[in-house]
Design a protein around this motif. Structure first.
Motif, PDB file in Angstrom:
ATOM      1  N   GLY A  56       0.782  -1.222   0.000  1.00 35.57           N
ATOM      2  CA  GLY A  56       0.000   0.000   0.000  1.00 35.57           C
ATOM      3  C   GLY A  56       0.815   1.273   0.000  1.00 35.57           C
ATOM      4  O   GLY A  56       0.291   2.350  -0.293  1.00 35.57           O
ATOM      5  N   ILE A  57       2.078   1.154   0.312  1.00 30.48           N
ATOM      6  CA  ILE A  57       2.968   2.320   0.317  1.00 30.48           C
ATOM      7  C   ILE A  57       4.117   2.049  -0.634  1.00 30.48           C
ATOM      8  O   ILE A  57       4.786   1.024  -0.532  1.00 30.48           O
ATOM      9  CB  ILE A  57       3.524   2.589   1.730  1.00 30.48           C
ATOM     10  CG1 ILE A  57       2.386   2.927   2.695  1.00 30.48           C
ATOM     11  CG2 ILE A  57       4.543   3.731   1.690  1.00 30.48           C
ATOM     12  CD1 ILE A  57       2.830   3.036   4.138  1.00 30.48           C
ATOM     13  N   THR A  58       4.322   2.970  -1.556  1.00 30.91           N
ATOM     14  CA  THR A  58       5.455   2.904  -2.468  1.00 30.91           C
ATOM     15  C   THR A  58       6.074   4.293  -2.576  1.00 30.91           C
ATOM     16  O   THR A  58       5.366   5.301  -2.535  1.00 30.91           O
ATOM     17  CB  THR A  58       5.061   2.422  -3.873  1.00 30.91           C
ATOM     18  OG1 THR A  58       4.056   3.283  -4.412  1.00 30.91           O
ATOM     19  CG2 THR A  58       4.542   0.995  -3.845  1.00 30.91           C
ATOM     20  N   TYR A  59       7.382   4.308  -2.694  1.00 30.35           N
ATOM     21  CA  TYR A  59       8.114   5.555  -2.915  1.00 30.35           C
ATOM     22  C   TYR A  59       9.105   5.329  -4.052  1.00 30.35           C
ATOM     23  O   TYR A  59       9.643   4.232  -4.202  1.00 30.35           O
ATOM     24  CB  TYR A  59       8.871   5.984  -1.665  1.00 30.35           C
ATOM     25  CG  TYR A  59       8.003   6.472  -0.537  1.00 30.35           C
ATOM     26  CD1 TYR A  59       8.108   5.902   0.735  1.00 30.35           C
ATOM     27  CD2 TYR A  59       7.094   7.506  -0.718  1.00 30.35           C
ATOM     28  CE1 TYR A  59       7.315   6.343   1.778  1.00 30.35           C
ATOM     29  CE2 TYR A  59       6.303   7.953   0.329  1.00 30.35           C
ATOM     30  CZ  TYR A  59       6.415   7.367   1.571  1.00 30.35           C
ATOM     31  OH  TYR A  59       5.635   7.811   2.610  1.00 30.35           O
ATOM     32  N   TYR A  60       9.361   6.401  -4.795  1.00 28.11           N
ATOM     33  CA  TYR A  60      10.289   6.340  -5.914  1.00 28.11           C
ATOM     34  C   TYR A  60      11.243   7.518  -5.864  1.00 28.11           C
ATOM     35  O   TYR A  60      10.878   8.616  -5.435  1.00 28.11           O
ATOM     36  CB  TYR A  60       9.532   6.371  -7.245  1.00 28.11           C
ATOM     37  CG  TYR A  60       8.621   5.189  -7.468  1.00 28.11           C
ATOM     38  CD1 TYR A  60       7.285   5.228  -7.087  1.00 28.11           C
ATOM     39  CD2 TYR A  60       9.109   4.029  -8.063  1.00 28.11           C
ATOM     40  CE1 TYR A  60       6.457   4.142  -7.285  1.00 28.11           C
ATOM     41  CE2 TYR A  60       8.280   2.935  -8.280  1.00 28.11           C
ATOM     42  CZ  TYR A  60       6.961   3.001  -7.883  1.00 28.11           C
ATOM     43  OH  TYR A  60       6.137   1.910  -8.095  1.00 28.11           O
ATOM     44  N   ALA A  61      12.435   7.292  -6.365  1.00 21.62           N
ATOM     45  CA  ALA A  61      13.337   8.399  -6.604  1.00 21.62           C
ATOM     46  C   ALA A  61      12.770   9.246  -7.739  1.00 21.62           C
ATOM     47  O   ALA A  61      12.127   8.729  -8.661  1.00 21.62           O
ATOM     48  CB  ALA A  61      14.722   7.884  -6.977  1.00 21.62           C
ATOM     49  N   ASP A  62      13.011  10.539  -7.676  1.00 24.20           N
ATOM     50  CA  ASP A  62      12.495  11.431  -8.716  1.00 24.20           C
ATOM     51  C   ASP A  62      12.993  11.032 -10.100  1.00 24.20           C
ATOM     52  O   ASP A  62      12.280  11.195 -11.086  1.00 24.20           O
ATOM     53  CB  ASP A  62      12.909  12.878  -8.414  1.00 24.20           C
ATOM     54  CG  ASP A  62      12.158  13.467  -7.232  1.00 24.20           C
ATOM     55  OD1 ASP A  62      12.626  14.484  -6.697  1.00 24.20           O
ATOM     56  OD2 ASP A  62      11.116  12.900  -6.845  1.00 24.20           O
ATOM     57  N   SER A  63      14.194  10.499 -10.158  1.00 24.33           N
ATOM     58  CA  SER A  63      14.803  10.171 -11.445  1.00 24.33           C
ATOM     59  C   SER A  63      14.117   9.007 -12.151  1.00 24.33           C
ATOM     60  O   SER A  63      14.295   8.819 -13.358  1.00 24.33           O
ATOM     61  CB  SER A  63      16.285   9.853 -11.255  1.00 24.33           C
ATOM     62  OG  SER A  63      16.443   8.768 -10.355  1.00 24.33           O
ATOM     63  N   VAL A  64      13.345   8.205 -11.414  1.00 25.88           N
ATOM     64  CA  VAL A  64      12.695   7.044 -12.028  1.00 25.88           C
ATOM     65  C   VAL A  64      11.182   7.125 -11.983  1.00 25.88           C
ATOM     66  O   VAL A  64      10.494   6.275 -12.569  1.00 25.88           O
ATOM     67  CB  VAL A  64      13.152   5.734 -11.363  1.00 25.88           C
ATOM     68  CG1 VAL A  64      14.676   5.644 -11.360  1.00 25.88           C
ATOM     69  CG2 VAL A  64      12.604   5.582  -9.959  1.00 25.88           C
ATOM     70  N   LYS A  65      10.655   8.129 -11.305  1.00 27.94           N
ATOM     71  CA  LYS A  65       9.207   8.254 -11.150  1.00 27.94           C
ATOM     72  C   LYS A  65       8.534   8.339 -12.520  1.00 27.94           C
ATOM     73  O   LYS A  65       8.966   9.089 -13.395  1.00 27.94           O
ATOM     74  CB  LYS A  65       8.898   9.488 -10.311  1.00 27.94           C
ATOM     75  CG  LYS A  65       7.547   9.484  -9.645  1.00 27.94           C
ATOM     76  CD  LYS A  65       7.444  10.650  -8.663  1.00 27.94           C
ATOM     77  CE  LYS A  65       8.409  10.506  -7.515  1.00 27.94           C
ATOM     78  NZ  LYS A  65       8.260  11.591  -6.517  1.00 27.94           N
ATOM     79  N   GLY A  66       7.487   7.556 -12.705  1.00 34.08           N
ATOM     80  CA  GLY A  66       6.783   7.527 -13.973  1.00 34.08           C
ATOM     81  C   GLY A  66       7.341   6.530 -14.966  1.00 34.08           C
ATOM     82  O   GLY A  66       6.697   6.239 -15.975  1.00 34.08           O
ATOM     83  N   ARG A  67       8.524   6.005 -14.696  1.00 30.67           N
ATOM     84  CA  ARG A  67       9.136   5.018 -15.608  1.00 30.67           C
ATOM     85  C   ARG A  67       9.273   3.646 -14.944  1.00 30.67           C
ATOM     86  O   ARG A  67       9.172   2.620 -15.618  1.00 30.67           O
ATOM     87  CB  ARG A  67      10.530   5.494 -16.042  1.00 30.67           C
ATOM     88  CG  ARG A  67      10.526   6.799 -16.804  1.00 30.67           C
ATOM     89  CD  ARG A  67      11.906   7.114 -17.374  1.00 30.67           C
ATOM     90  NE  ARG A  67      12.914   7.291 -16.340  1.00 30.67           N
ATOM     91  CZ  ARG A  67      14.039   6.555 -16.255  1.00 30.67           C
ATOM     92  NH1 ARG A  67      14.292   5.626 -17.148  1.00 30.67           N
ATOM     93  NH2 ARG A  67      14.915   6.788 -15.285  1.00 30.67           N
ATOM     94  N   PHE A  68       9.545   3.633 -13.641  1.00 33.06           N
ATOM     95  CA  PHE A  68       9.744   2.381 -12.913  1.00 33.06           C
ATOM     96  C   PHE A  68       8.535   2.114 -12.025  1.00 33.06           C
ATOM     97  O   PHE A  68       7.913   3.046 -11.496  1.00 33.06           O
ATOM     98  CB  PHE A  68      10.977   2.459 -12.022  1.00 33.06           C
ATOM     99  CG  PHE A  68      12.294   2.503 -12.750  1.00 33.06           C
ATOM    100  CD1 PHE A  68      12.377   2.690 -14.123  1.00 33.06           C
ATOM    101  CD2 PHE A  68      13.484   2.328 -12.048  1.00 33.06           C
ATOM    102  CE1 PHE A  68      13.591   2.722 -14.786  1.00 33.06           C
ATOM    103  CE2 PHE A  68      14.707   2.358 -12.685  1.00 33.06           C
ATOM    104  CZ  PHE A  68      14.760   2.568 -14.055  1.00 33.06           C
ATOM    105  N   THR A  69       8.229   0.831 -11.849  1.00 30.85           N
ATOM    106  CA  THR A  69       7.149   0.426 -10.957  1.00 30.85           C
ATOM    107  C   THR A  69       7.625  -0.727 -10.082  1.00 30.85           C
ATOM    108  O   THR A  69       8.110  -1.733 -10.594  1.00 30.85           O
ATOM    109  CB  THR A  69       5.911  -0.018 -11.745  1.00 30.85           C
ATOM    110  OG1 THR A  69       5.472   1.044 -12.593  1.00 30.85           O
ATOM    111  CG2 THR A  69       4.774  -0.391 -10.801  1.00 30.85           C
ATOM    112  N   ILE A  70       7.459  -0.563  -8.774  1.00 27.00           N
ATOM    113  CA  ILE A  70       7.811  -1.619  -7.835  1.00 27.00           C
ATOM    114  C   ILE A  70       6.535  -2.348  -7.423  1.00 27.00           C
ATOM    115  O   ILE A  70       5.477  -1.719  -7.248  1.00 27.00           O
ATOM    116  CB  ILE A  70       8.559  -1.059  -6.606  1.00 27.00           C
ATOM    117  CG1 ILE A  70       9.132  -2.191  -5.760  1.00 27.00           C
ATOM    118  CG2 ILE A  70       7.678  -0.116  -5.801  1.00 27.00           C
ATOM    119  CD1 ILE A  70      10.094  -1.700  -4.671  1.00 27.00           C
TER     120      ILE A  70
END
Length: 122
Positions: A56-70
């Motif tokens: 339910g909680i995910t965080y991404y680095a700004d450099s990968v946001k919108g391109r990577f999915t965990i």
């Protein structure tokens, strides 16, 4: 103890996709936060993404946001990193890690995999 094994790395061209997997073993896997980090030659290890136990909680680095999915499948003790629109600057060794805390800081992670190489050519 938790053992982590990554797979799925490789050599791809810019714009391609890869999916990394990290499979955990060990009786203490339950409840752990899972993170992906990466380290390029000559650079410090940096945070990529994390996911809570429930997903339910995910965080991404700004450099990968919108391109990577965990994502994760706790039934098979596996966490995934889907990487789309890869760029040459994504080239690094990618590590999965486990922690009892939701944190972007590598030192907060207790268990680490051996890493898998991702190389993106231009």
């Amino acid at each position: 103890q938790v053992q982590l094994v990554e797979s799925g790395g490789g050599l791809v061209q810019a714009g391609d996709s890869l999916r990394l997997s990290c499979t955990a073993s060990g009786r203490t896997y339950s409840g752990l936060v899972m993170g992906w980090f990466r380290q390029a030659p000559g650079k410090e290890r940096e945070f990529v993404a994390l996911i809570s136990w429930s997903g339910g909680i995910t965080y991404y680095a700004d450099s990968v946001k919108g391109r990577f999915t965990i994502s994760r499948d706790n039934a098979v003790n596996t966490v995934f990193l889907q990487m789309n629109s890869l760029k040459p600057e994504d080239t690094a060794v990618y590590y999965c890690a486990a922690s009892t805390r939701i944190s972007r800081t590598p030192v907060q992670y207790d268990y680490w995999g051996q890493g898998t190489q991702v190389t993106v050519s231009s």
